[in-house]
Design a protein around this motif. Structure first.
Motif, mmCIF file in Angstrom:
data_model
loop_
_atom_site.group_PDB
_atom_site.id
_atom_site.type_symbol
_atom_site.label_atom_id
_atom_site.label_comp_id
_atom_site.label_asym_id
_atom_site.label_seq_id
_atom_site.Cartn_x
_atom_site.Cartn_y
_atom_site.Cartn_z
ATOM 1 N N GLY A 1 -11.481 -6.055 5.298
ATOM 2 C CA GLY A 1 -10.431 -6.453 4.372
ATOM 3 C C GLY A 1 -10.732 -6.150 2.916
ATOM 4 N N GLY A 2 -11.890 -5.574 2.626
ATOM 5 C CA GLY A 2 -12.258 -5.309 1.234
ATOM 6 C C GLY A 2 -12.145 -3.857 0.827
ATOM 7 N N GLU A 3 -11.364 -3.065 1.567
ATOM 8 C CA GLU A 3 -11.327 -1.614 1.358
ATOM 9 C C GLU A 3 -10.227 -1.130 0.427
ATOM 10 O OE1 GLU A 3 -10.989 -0.561 5.392
ATOM 11 O OE2 GLU A 3 -13.128 -0.807 5.835
ATOM 12 N N GLU A 4 -9.402 -2.023 -0.072
ATOM 13 C CA GLU A 4 -8.323 -1.595 -0.956
ATOM 14 C C GLU A 4 -8.893 -1.082 -2.281
ATOM 15 O OE1 GLU A 4 -4.286 -3.300 -3.171
ATOM 16 O OE2 GLU A 4 -5.391 -4.552 -1.745
ATOM 17 N N ILE A 5 -8.453 0.100 -2.695
ATOM 18 C CA ILE A 5 -8.952 0.732 -3.919
ATOM 19 C C ILE A 5 -8.033 0.414 -5.086
ATOM 20 C CG2 ILE A 5 -9.364 2.960 -5.055
ATOM 21 C CD1 ILE A 5 -10.227 4.073 -2.357
ATOM 22 N N THR A 6 -8.627 0.005 -6.197
ATOM 23 C CA THR A 6 -7.890 -0.178 -7.441
ATOM 24 C C THR A 6 -8.772 0.302 -8.594
ATOM 25 O OG1 THR A 6 -6.863 -1.755 -8.960
ATOM 26 C CG2 THR A 6 -8.676 -2.580 -7.610
ATOM 27 N N LEU A 7 -8.191 1.015 -9.527
ATOM 28 C CA LEU A 7 -8.931 1.546 -10.678
ATOM 29 C C LEU A 7 -8.612 0.769 -11.946
ATOM 30 C CD1 LEU A 7 -8.468 5.392 -10.030
ATOM 31 C CD2 LEU A 7 -10.248 3.859 -9.166
ATOM 32 N N LYS A 8 -8.061 -0.438 -11.806
ATOM 33 C CA LYS A 8 -7.601 -1.171 -12.981
ATOM 34 C C LYS A 8 -8.719 -1.932 -13.700
ATOM 35 C CE LYS A 8 -6.320 -5.346 -10.363
ATOM 36 N NZ LYS A 8 -5.191 -6.219 -9.965
ATOM 37 N N HIS A 9 -9.901 -2.048 -13.074
ATOM 38 C CA HIS A 9 -10.987 -2.797 -13.719
ATOM 39 C C HIS A 9 -11.673 -1.955 -14.789
ATOM 40 C CE1 HIS A 9 -10.297 -5.766 -10.670
ATOM 41 N NE2 HIS A 9 -10.775 -5.004 -9.692
ATOM 42 N N ASP A 10 -12.409 -0.942 -14.345
ATOM 43 C CA ASP A 10 -13.156 -0.053 -15.229
ATOM 44 C C ASP A 10 -12.521 1.335 -15.129
ATOM 45 O OD1 ASP A 10 -14.950 1.620 -16.499
ATOM 46 O OD2 ASP A 10 -16.737 0.663 -15.671
ATOM 47 N N PRO A 11 -12.021 1.886 -16.234
ATOM 48 C CA PRO A 11 -11.298 3.172 -16.165
ATOM 49 C C PRO A 11 -12.204 4.390 -16.116
ATOM 50 C CG PRO A 11 -11.331 2.381 -18.426
ATOM 51 C CD PRO A 11 -12.012 1.309 -17.592
ATOM 52 N N GLU A 12 -13.463 4.240 -15.670
ATOM 53 C CA GLU A 12 -14.402 5.357 -15.679
ATOM 54 C C GLU A 12 -13.965 6.490 -14.754
ATOM 55 O OE1 GLU A 12 -19.097 6.236 -14.620
ATOM 56 O OE2 GLU A 12 -18.475 4.216 -15.163
ATOM 57 N N LEU A 13 -13.383 6.150 -13.604
ATOM 58 C CA LEU A 13 -13.012 7.165 -12.616
ATOM 59 C C LEU A 13 -11.563 7.593 -12.791
ATOM 60 C CD1 LEU A 13 -14.665 5.801 -9.339
ATOM 61 C CD2 LEU A 13 -15.574 7.486 -10.940
ATOM 62 N N GLU A 14 -11.326 8.897 -12.581
ATOM 63 C CA GLU A 14 -9.952 9.400 -12.528
ATOM 64 C C GLU A 14 -9.331 9.105 -11.178
ATOM 65 O OE1 GLU A 14 -7.951 13.580 -13.719
ATOM 66 O OE2 GLU A 14 -9.264 13.653 -11.957
ATOM 67 N N ASP A 15 -10.167 9.133 -10.133
ATOM 68 C CA ASP A 15 -9.666 8.907 -8.782
ATOM 69 C C ASP A 15 -10.794 8.427 -7.898
ATOM 70 O OD1 ASP A 15 -7.764 8.946 -6.661
ATOM 71 O OD2 ASP A 15 -8.617 10.834 -5.945
ATOM 72 N N ALA A 16 -10.456 7.634 -6.907
ATOM 73 C CA ALA A 16 -11.376 7.230 -5.845
ATOM 74 C C ALA A 16 -10.583 7.193 -4.553
ATOM 75 C CB ALA A 16 -11.999 5.869 -6.131
ATOM 76 N N ARG A 17 -11.210 7.603 -3.470
ATOM 77 C CA ARG A 17 -10.497 7.622 -2.190
ATOM 78 C C ARG A 17 -11.480 7.524 -1.032
ATOM 79 N NH1 ARG A 17 -10.373 12.530 0.649
ATOM 80 N NH2 ARG A 17 -11.113 14.398 -0.451
#
Length: 415
Positions: free
Chosen positions: A341-357
């Motif tokens: 249940g912990g696999e949802e990706i969100t980039l809203k915390h630290d904007p270091e990454l352009e993308d994660a998948r």
């Protein structure tokens, strides 16, 4: 650019209880030095003096942290005769105590590093019970009062068809040379970054074969005239400094621990990868970040992954480590698994990454087969444009991804 072989782990040919339980050790690029550092001899001026002049001694020269080489795959080592016009007859002829008492901040002293001895050469220097060829690094960058001598040396080297390898990362060297280069570069960079005392702000000097810096209590020149000023006839007492009291009387090289991790989904079928905006299209890697004070490696892995991707991790296992001399990191490679249940990706915390998948294991295996190279360099034959690109085998990220793609979290050996 061809990718060099990785170093062999120590005693890789031996079986042990640990290797049977956890698998064979992984040695990453920039590790696996052939040198015995004999660190306890760095304070022995007699040894350093003998090592400096021995016929078997090699000097690796750097200009602005760029190593001397014949070409990108072959370092060039110098002899004592080559560097003597720059370093002098014997910078170790006096005791460290005497050198500290005669410290003069107006005089530029070429930075020398004692790296260790190569014990494979039984015809090298013998000192007490130790035999081998000594290795030093020397900074030949023209600066200060040694600028004329350094420029003359650079002209001589250029006339011999040699050059200094430019570029931020040197990843085409044979594994053992790469390890020697990494040690030398990290320590030269540290010395160059610390010319002044962090406590009192006064100039420091290199001691212990280049592995420590100290804040001398006296100076043959006043601090105000320390650059091109008039040299005094007697030492001037410098202001008091806390580093001269107790056990904190020297400055040691720093190593910055960094975690880098292959993150596996809770079902073990996918791997988390991310990319920065500045990377070429289709390039991804594992996530990474610095360990903070009072934080365990496992905690750092969980924190960095959550901050950068929002993914929540459970178990974390250390896989292997890699020295990274840019400037002084120790990459601590880990394999971690996401909690259900912990696999949802969100980039809203630290904007270091352009993308994660999340990438399927088969996509990772295919990219490891034909899609790896240095950043921005062409892939291997068989790569289809638009498919996933991954770091070369000289990067620990590659080794971590290969481990999980080839069954690290399965029931068999772990490495």
């Amino acid at each position: 650019m061809s990718i060099p072989d990785l170093p062999e782990p120590a005693f890789h040919y031996l079986e042990s209880m640990l290797s049977r339980k956890f698998g064979k050790e992984i040695a990453n690029y920039f590790s696996g030095s052939p040198l015995n550092r004999v660190s306890f001899l760095r304070t022995d001026q007699l040894f350093l003096s003998a090592a400096l002049k021995d016929p078997s001694t090699s000097f690796l020269a750097f200009n602005n942290l760029n190593p001397l080489a014949k070409d990108p795959s072959n370092l060039e080592y110098l002899s004592y005769a080559d560097v003597r016009p720059l370093i002098g007859e014997d910078p170790y002829s006096k005791s460290e105590e005497q050198l500290v008492s005669e410290y003069n901040s107006t005089v530029t002293v070429p930075q020398l590093l004692f790296l260790g001895i190569d014990e494979r050469n039984k015809q090298g220097l013998t000192f007490n019970i130790y035999t081998g060829s000594p290795f030093f690094a020397v900074d030949v960058t023209p600066k200060g009062s040694i600028q004329p001598q350094a420029e003359s040396l650079l002209q001589s080297l250029q006339s011999r068809g040699l050059r200094f390898l430019e570029g931020r990362i040197q990843a085409a060297l044979p594994a053992q040379d790469a390890a020697i280069y990494a040690q030398a570069r990290a320590l030269l960079d540290w010395n160059a970054r610390n010319p002044f005392c962090a406590q009192c702000g006064q100039p420091t000097m290199s001691i212990n074969g280049g592995m420590k810096r100290t804040c001398p209590p006296k100076d043959m020149a006043s601090l105000a005239g320390s650059v091109g000023g008039t040299v005094g006839a007697t030492p001037i007492e410098r202001p008091d400094c806390a580093t001269r009291k107790g056990i904190s009387n020297v400055c040691f090289p720093r190593t910055d621990p960094t975690v880098i991790m292959a993150v596996v989904s809770s079902d073990g079928k996918k791997v988390l990868i991310g990319r920065q905006k500045r990377w070429p299209p289709h390039w991804y890697s594992t996530l990474a970040g610095f360990v903070e004070p009072a934080e365990s490696v496992e905690e750092a892995v969980r924190r960095e992954v959550w901050e950068e991707s929002g993914v929540k991790l459970g178990r974390v296992v250390i896989h292997s480590t890699q020295p990274w001399p840019y400037p002084a990191n120790l990459m601590i490679g880990a394999v971690a698994q996401c909690i259900p249940g912990g696999e949802e990706i969100t980039l809203k915390h630290d904007p270091e990454l352009e993308d994660a998948r999340w990438a399927e294991m088969e996509e990772i295996r295919e990219a490891l087969r034909v899609g790896t190279s240095g950043l921005g360099e062409p892939a291997q034959d068989g790569y289809r444009e638009g498919n996933l690109r991954l770091p070369a085998g000289t990067a620990i990220a590659n080794q971590l991804l290969a481990a999980v793609a080839n069954g690290f979290i399965g029931e068999g050996p772990k490495i």
